[in-house]
Write a protein that holds these residues in place. Sequence first.
Motif, mmCIF file in Angstrom:
data_model
loop_
_atom_site.group_PDB
_atom_site.id
_atom_site.type_symbol
_atom_site.label_atom_id
_atom_site.label_comp_id
_atom_site.label_asym_id
_atom_site.label_seq_id
_atom_site.Cartn_x
_atom_site.Cartn_y
_atom_site.Cartn_z
ATOM 1 N N THR A 24 0.831 -1.203 0.000
ATOM 2 C CA THR A 24 0.000 0.000 0.000
ATOM 3 C C THR A 24 0.859 1.243 0.000
ATOM 4 O OG1 THR A 24 -1.780 -1.149 1.180
ATOM 5 C CG2 THR A 24 -1.808 1.257 1.227
ATOM 6 N N ARG A 25 1.881 1.264 0.811
ATOM 7 C CA ARG A 25 2.768 2.419 0.895
ATOM 8 C C ARG A 25 3.477 2.664 -0.442
ATOM 9 N NH1 ARG A 25 3.723 6.788 4.221
ATOM 10 N NH2 ARG A 25 5.823 7.458 3.800
ATOM 11 N N ILE A 26 3.956 1.608 -1.075
ATOM 12 C CA ILE A 26 4.594 1.745 -2.379
ATOM 13 C C ILE A 26 3.607 2.295 -3.400
ATOM 14 C CG2 ILE A 26 5.513 0.424 -4.336
ATOM 15 C CD1 ILE A 26 6.889 -1.385 -2.286
ATOM 16 N N CYS A 54 -5.507 7.459 -2.052
ATOM 17 C CA CYS A 54 -6.045 7.252 -0.702
ATOM 18 C C CYS A 54 -5.484 5.952 -0.119
ATOM 19 C CB CYS A 54 -7.567 7.188 -0.764
ATOM 20 S SG CYS A 54 -8.359 6.771 0.792
ATOM 21 N N ALA A 55 -4.629 6.080 0.877
ATOM 22 C CA ALA A 55 -4.022 4.886 1.482
ATOM 23 C C ALA A 55 -5.070 4.006 2.152
ATOM 24 C CB ALA A 55 -2.957 5.299 2.491
ATOM 25 N N MET A 58 -7.054 2.177 -0.728
ATOM 26 C CA MET A 58 -6.230 1.211 -1.436
ATOM 27 C C MET A 58 -5.855 0.027 -0.552
ATOM 28 S SD MET A 58 -4.949 0.608 -4.393
ATOM 29 C CE MET A 58 -4.449 1.960 -5.411
ATOM 30 N N SER A 59 -5.658 0.271 0.738
ATOM 31 C CA SER A 59 -5.224 -0.811 1.627
ATOM 32 C C SER A 59 -6.259 -1.923 1.734
ATOM 33 C CB SER A 59 -4.898 -0.258 3.011
ATOM 34 O OG SER A 59 -6.061 0.208 3.655
ATOM 35 N N VAL A 60 -7.531 -1.574 1.633
ATOM 36 C CA VAL A 60 -8.579 -2.600 1.692
ATOM 37 C C VAL A 60 -8.438 -3.559 0.516
ATOM 38 C CG1 VAL A 60 -11.063 -2.972 1.571
ATOM 39 C CG2 VAL A 60 -10.168 -1.110 2.955
ATOM 40 N N TRP A 61 -8.232 -3.012 -0.684
ATOM 41 C CA TRP A 61 -8.121 -3.851 -1.870
ATOM 42 C C TRP A 61 -6.816 -4.635 -1.893
ATOM 43 C CZ3 TRP A 61 -12.432 -4.776 -4.140
ATOM 44 C CH2 TRP A 61 -13.450 -3.849 -4.057
#
Length: 80
Positions: A24-26, A54-55, A58-61
Amino acid sequence: MTWGEGWPLWAWLLVNPLAAYRITRITVKDEITKPARRWLSDRFEGPAVTLAFCAWCMSVWIAAGVVALTYFWPFAWSLA
């Protein structure tokens, strides 16, 4: 108790959240993906662009993908 390719369950529970965080961070913040995000924002509008920046979104996916990889392709995911 093992899950996947012989890794103990506690190892998957430790590694997968860390992998989801780093991916996610990348994807959302790091400089290496900045050209891709800029290209996306220049050509499109709406939810796709919001997702790219949006972190939280995006993190959910990404976490869903990590879990799917762990379940369906544990050997390949353990190599990555």
